[in-house]
Scaffold this active site. Structure first.
Site, PDB file in Angstrom:
ATOM      1  N   GLY A 112       0.788  -1.223   0.000  1.00  0.00           N
ATOM      2  CA  GLY A 112       0.000   0.000   0.000  1.00  0.00           C
ATOM      3  C   GLY A 112       0.820   1.273   0.000  1.00  0.00           C
ATOM      4  N   ILE A 113       0.440   2.210   0.878  1.00  0.00           N
ATOM      5  CA  ILE A 113       1.082   3.525   0.939  1.00  0.00           C
ATOM      6  C   ILE A 113       2.566   3.409   1.272  1.00  0.00           C
ATOM      7  CG2 ILE A 113       1.146   5.700   2.225  1.00  0.00           C
ATOM      8  CD1 ILE A 113      -1.917   5.362   2.579  1.00  0.00           C
ATOM      9  N   GLY A 114       2.905   2.543   2.226  1.00  0.00           N
ATOM     10  CA  GLY A 114       4.300   2.411   2.629  1.00  0.00           C
ATOM     11  C   GLY A 114       5.189   1.963   1.497  1.00  0.00           C
ATOM     12  N   SER A 237      -4.896  10.200   9.511  1.00  0.00           N
ATOM     13  CA  SER A 237      -6.064   9.936   8.681  1.00  0.00           C
ATOM     14  C   SER A 237      -7.051  11.070   8.904  1.00  0.00           C
ATOM     15  CB  SER A 237      -6.704   8.604   9.090  1.00  0.00           C
ATOM     16  OG  SER A 237      -7.991   8.458   8.530  1.00  0.00           O
ATOM     17  N   TYR A 250      -9.891   2.485  15.520  1.00  0.00           N
ATOM     18  CA  TYR A 250      -9.009   3.139  14.546  1.00  0.00           C
ATOM     19  C   TYR A 250      -9.101   4.663  14.683  1.00  0.00           C
ATOM     20  CZ  TYR A 250      -7.009   4.170   9.908  1.00  0.00           C
ATOM     21  OH  TYR A 250      -6.241   4.650   8.870  1.00  0.00           O
TER      22      TYR A 250
END
Length: 431
Positions: A112-114, A237, A250
């Site tokens: 993903g983003i990482g 987020s 979360y």
């Protein structure tokens, strides 16, 4: 010391003098601390800089100059003024980077983003250290980075254990000599109503999504302070601004990230240490996060559309590493939600009652026992993109935030037109 000759574009650099901050020996000659080294440079655009020099920028404005590899002093090529805490430009491409050629960035996610972020930093010339729970996924990422000639190393670690996070920072300094930028990405998802979550499950989300970020900052900060500059980039987020149903744990973790980074940022400013602390707040991103979360909804979870490309977040991370920024929202929807939440939280409550429950559920059955990364990694999932490609849209406001001159020029233009329209109305349509 930089071991390559660097190319530099820009204006002439003439007869620069650089003070030494320690006793050194150069070519058999000894120089005392404080000695002014006369570089004798008269360097035209795109010519070669001598060994041990690298270009730099300072104070958010491009100032093409040089940095002495002996004393790390950055010098403006137009004024000769020392620029303290200036980040560097890639010595081979002239591209602005947040790193010197011997520095390293940290990434704490292998999909993903990482993954997207690590690849982009490496392509820009940074030496990166990547970390995660899966040795196989780390090996895949390191191989990909080395495949295009960049440098990378990895270390297996669990972010919920401080000693393991500290080992990442120590490993980085041991391998590359310094740590310039820490990017903390990972998070796990738990999709359930609050009363259907056990205390152990809620705590585990906090341990990974919040305490992991806290441990990362605690591990990286001593190294950044020793360098006297650097960047802490925490991936939060929009749920750090506005909580969503089905995601209470979360959301709580993301709110906690905003709390400790705000306090830490002001403390560093009080100490006058040029270490930037940035919170990146993406909207809904199309990554495997939705595939790998633990769900008690009976179906595979989903984000509230629209979705954005994870590379948009990677671009934002790269941008804030180069241009210190307090907060950066990713996606037009993130900015719209932020405005609505500030104007009327009750209005957002009503919107979420209308769309927040059905849009976070797909039609694909999934049980809590099905594959997820809540306690263990999913070793064979190294994708950057998730399953919602058809709902991915571009974002205009991200580009504007990365180009503030254009952004504020547009705002000023709209304000001027509005003022003109108002004046014309008062004059009965006469201009």
């Amino acid at each position: 010391m930089t071991k390559a000759i660097a190319r530099l574009g820009g204006k002439h650099t003439t007869n620069l003098q650089i003070p030494l901050d320690e006793d050194v020996t150069i070519g058999g000659r000894s120089f005392k601390k404080g000695t002014l080294l006369n570089t004798g440079l008269d360097v035209p655009a795109r010519s070669l800089l001598p060994l041990g020099m690298r270009p730099s920028i300072g104070q958010g404005k491009l100032r093409v100059g040089i940095t002495c590899a002996l004393c790390h002093a950055s010098v403006d090529n137009r004024t000769g003024r020392i620029l303290e805490g200036a980040p560097n430009i890639d010595i081979n491409t002239g591209l602005v980077l947040a790193f010197a050629t011997n520095s390293a960035a940290m990434f704490r996610q292998t999909d993903g983003i990482g993954r997207a972020t690590a690849l982009q930093f490496a392509k820009r010339g940074a030496k990166v250290v990547v970390s995660g729970r899966s040795e196989a996924k780390l090996a895949s990422l390191v191989d990909e980075i080395r495949g295009f000639g960049a440098e990378a190393s990895s270390i297996v670690a669990d972010v919920s254990v401080f000693d393991q996070v500290k080992a990442i920072a120590d490993h980085t300094v041991e391998v590359y000599g310094r740590l310039d930028t820490w990017v903390h990405v990972p998070a796990i998802g738990l999709f359930a109503t609050f009363d259907n979550i056990t205390p152990e499950e809620f705590k585990h989300v906090i341990d990974v999504d919040l305490m992991g970020q806290v441990y990362g900052a605690m591990a990286a900060l001593p190294h950044l302070k020793r360098e006297g500059r650097g960047a802490l980039i925490h991936i939060s987020s929009m749920e750090g601004r506005r909580s969503l149903p089905y995601q209470s744990a979360y959301s709580a973790a993301k709110h906690g990230i905003e709390g400790f980074t705000e306090a830490m940022r002001v403390e560093l400013q009080h100490e006058k240490i040029p270490i930037s602390v940035t919170s990146v707040k993406p909207a809904v991103i199309n990554t495997p996060f939705w595939n790998n979360g633990l769900t008690k909804l009976g179906v595979k979870p989903a984000g509230i559309p629209p979705y954005y490309d994870p590379r948009l977040v990677a671009d934002a991370i790269l941008h804030v590493a180069e241009h210190p920024t307090r907060d950066f929202l990713v996606g037009d929807a993130a900015r719209a939600l932020d405005v609505l939440q500030r104007l009327s939280p009750e209005l957002v409550d009503s919107l979420l009652l209308l769309i927040g429950f059905p849009l976070q559920r797909t039609d694909q059955p999934k049980s809590p026992e099905d594959r997820n990364n809540f306690y263990e990694p999913v070793p064979d999932d190294t994708r950057i993109d998730g399953d919602f490609n058809k709902q991915v849209i571009p974002s205009v406001s991200d580009w504007l935030d990365k180009n503030p001159v254009v952004k504020w020029g547009a705002i000023a233009g709209v304000a001027a037109l509005a003022l003109l329209a108002t004046q014309v109305g008062k004059d009965g349509g006469r201009v």
